[in-house]
Design an enzyme around this catalytic site. Structure first.
Site, PDB file in Angstrom:
ATOM      1  N   LYS A 117       0.815  -1.221   0.000  1.00 50.87           N
ATOM      2  CA  LYS A 117       0.000   0.000   0.000  1.00 50.87           C
ATOM      3  C   LYS A 117       0.846   1.267   0.000  1.00 50.87           C
ATOM      4  CE  LYS A 117      -4.430  -1.512   1.825  1.00 50.87           C
ATOM      5  NZ  LYS A 117      -5.451  -1.316   2.854  1.00 50.87           N
ATOM      6  N   LYS A 127      -6.824  -7.778 -10.736  1.00 54.80           N
ATOM      7  CA  LYS A 127      -7.993  -7.826  -9.874  1.00 54.80           C
ATOM      8  C   LYS A 127      -8.925  -6.633 -10.127  1.00 54.80           C
ATOM      9  CE  LYS A 127      -8.380  -6.665  -5.204  1.00 54.80           C
ATOM     10  NZ  LYS A 127      -8.331  -6.772  -3.769  1.00 54.80           N
ATOM     11  N   LYS A 151     -11.219  -0.868  -6.814  1.00 56.60           N
ATOM     12  CA  LYS A 151     -11.593   0.542  -6.952  1.00 56.60           C
ATOM     13  C   LYS A 151     -10.401   1.383  -7.394  1.00 56.60           C
ATOM     14  CE  LYS A 151     -11.327   0.924  -1.979  1.00 56.60           C
ATOM     15  NZ  LYS A 151     -11.654  -0.450  -1.631  1.00 56.60           N
TER      16      LYS A 151
HETATM   17  P1  ADP Z   1     -10.548  -2.912  -3.454  1.00 59.65           P
HETATM   18  O1  ADP Z   1      -9.638  -3.958  -4.007  1.00 59.65           O
HETATM   19  O2  ADP Z   1     -11.507  -2.367  -4.450  1.00 59.65           O
HETATM   20  O3  ADP Z   1      -9.743  -1.842  -2.712  1.00 59.65           O
HETATM   21  P2  ADP Z   1     -11.022  -3.921  -0.860  1.00 59.65           P
HETATM   22  O4  ADP Z   1      -9.600  -4.328  -0.775  1.00 59.65           O
HETATM   23  O5  ADP Z   1     -11.493  -2.781  -0.015  1.00 59.65           O
HETATM   24  O6  ADP Z   1     -11.421  -3.638  -2.364  1.00 59.65           O
HETATM   25  O7  ADP Z   1     -11.873  -5.205  -0.547  1.00 59.65           O
HETATM   26  C1  ADP Z   1     -13.012  -5.267   0.237  1.00 59.65           C
HETATM   27  C2  ADP Z   1     -13.525  -6.690   0.204  1.00 59.65           C
HETATM   28  O8  ADP Z   1     -13.891  -7.064  -1.110  1.00 59.65           O
HETATM   29  C3  ADP Z   1     -12.512  -7.735   0.661  1.00 59.65           C
HETATM   30  O9  ADP Z   1     -13.207  -8.715   1.413  1.00 59.65           O
HETATM   31  C4  ADP Z   1     -11.987  -8.317  -0.618  1.00 59.65           C
HETATM   32  O10 ADP Z   1     -11.557  -9.645  -0.457  1.00 59.65           O
HETATM   33  C5  ADP Z   1     -13.175  -8.215  -1.547  1.00 59.65           C
HETATM   34  N1  ADP Z   1     -12.728  -8.005  -2.929  1.00 59.65           N
HETATM   35  C6  ADP Z   1     -12.205  -6.857  -3.420  1.00 59.65           C
HETATM   36  N2  ADP Z   1     -11.919  -6.977  -4.723  1.00 59.65           N
HETATM   37  C7  ADP Z   1     -12.255  -8.247  -5.080  1.00 59.65           C
HETATM   38  C8  ADP Z   1     -12.194  -8.981  -6.302  1.00 59.65           C
HETATM   39  N3  ADP Z   1     -11.740  -8.430  -7.417  1.00 59.65           N
HETATM   40  N4  ADP Z   1     -12.637 -10.249  -6.311  1.00 59.65           N
HETATM   41  C9  ADP Z   1     -13.132 -10.812  -5.177  1.00 59.65           C
HETATM   42  N5  ADP Z   1     -13.208 -10.181  -3.997  1.00 59.65           N
HETATM   43  C10 ADP Z   1     -12.766  -8.914  -3.936  1.00 59.65           C
HETATM   44 NA    NA Z   2      -7.623  -3.430  -1.873  1.00 58.64          NA
END
Ligand code: ADP
Ligand code: NA
Length: 330
Positions: free
Chosen positions: A114, A197, A200
């Protein structure tokens, strides 16, 4: 026998959750409330570990909470609350900070990932101690299990180590949480960059399907999803990551196995297949968006629901902290 307690949190860092969040977290949380005493938390304290504007944070916290209820979390059964509404999170985090070794904290790989964006020395100390606040979130509620994806395993290990250390030093206080390995939805990937992946922080909004998006743009994004130049709908991660991702999405949303989908779309080309994927997404998201909009238009109702959640959470958190303070010597 009491149901096992589960705790999970999600950051309010965007104006909508996306399909990855929905399949990887929200939908599974809704299922867990059937079998568990579930505590779900919008972790706004975590969100300020990176620079965040006050108005945006306030808005996103409410939008996140509204989406949790709209996705099916039942305020009667699940305790849904905002982290900052329960002051005990920061107090316990401080105690745990003082039990964590510098080297131990420095081994957390998520900080390295991060902070890479802006450089380690520009990153906040809060971002560095993020996993310790997360440990406090879990231990405050004496959670028996924590739903975790692969990226969170290291943090849960730290949480267990801290609980054991506290219990050993001060007397038995915390429940040791076990990982609850989430159903392998696997990763949902970016529609424009199908080996990355869906996140956001993706480089283009065209690659992300947002829960609160209108049907028109959702359909357009699916129809324009990057695929290979072939025409066969088959699951092949290495050579057809785009089609494989769309198969995973279809399967996860409709409950049809990937093998069945491959057989069904044999000889039909990408267009027909994508149309069905788009419809599955629209059908899933539309009722959630409508319920979210309704909740956001009724401020007092959302406030009421969050006050119920905060009240229940506080009861448990305060009981834990009475013990913690006594044992630490406050
Ligand atoms: P981002 O990757 O958009 O920042 P977060 O890390 O805040 O999302 O993830 C919040 C939740 O959503 C976590 O439980 C994470 O495992 C799930 N998650 C985020 N992106 C994905 C993805 N592409 N596929 C499956 N689960 C995801
Ligand atoms: Na993330």
């Amino acid at each position: 026998m009491a149901r096992p307690r589960v705790l999970s949190g999600i950051q309010p860092t965007a104006d909508s959750f996306h399909l990855g969040n929905y399949l990887g977290a929200l939908r599974q949380w809704v299922t867990l409330q059937e079998t568990h005493d579930a505590f779900y938390c919008v972790v706004d304290l975590h969100a300020i570990t990176v620079p965040t504007e006050a108005a945006a944070l306030r808005r996103r916290t409410r939008v996140a909470a509204a989406q949790l209820f709209a996705a099916g979390l039942d305020p009667e059964r699940s305790t849904v609350f905002v982290q900052s509404h329960v002051r005990e999170h920061t107090e316990l985090a401080w105690v745990l900070n003082c039990l964590t070794g510098m080297g131990e904290a420095a081994r957390m790989t998520q900080f390295k990932d991060k902070s890479a964006k802006f450089g380690e020395s520009a990153a906040s100390v809060g971002l560095f101690t993020y996993p310790i606040l997360q440990a406090a979130d879990i231990l405050l509620y004496q959670a028996n299990s924590v739903p975790v994806g692969a990226d969170q395993k290291q943090h849960l290990e730290l949480t267990r180590d801290l609980a054991q250390r506290f219990n050993h030093r001060y007397g038995d206080t915390f429940t040791l949480p076990a990982p609850h390995i989430l159903k392998e939805v696997e990763k949902i990937t970016d529609l424009q960059e199908p080996t990355a992946k869906m996140s956001k922080s993706s480089s283009s909004p065209a690659g992300i399907l947002d829960v609160l998006e209108q049907p028109g743009p959702l359909r357009k994004k699916v129809m324009r999803a990057v695929t290979d130049t072939g025409s066969e709908v088959v699951f092949d991660e290495a050579n057809k990551p785009g089609i494989s991702n769309l198969l995973r999405i279809h399967s996860a949303l409709t409950g049809t196995s990937i093998a069945e989908l491959v057989a069904r779309f044999d000889g039909q080309g990408y267009g027909t297949f994508k149309k069905e994927v788009a419809e599955a997404v629209v059908e899933t998201f539309t009722p959630i968006r409508e319920r979210t909009e309704k909740l956001l238009s009724d401020e007092t109702e959302l406030d009421r629901l969050l006050a119920i959640g905060a009240g229940r959470a506080r009861d448990v958190a305060q009981r834990t902290m009475v013990q913690v303070r006594d044992r630490v010597g406050f």
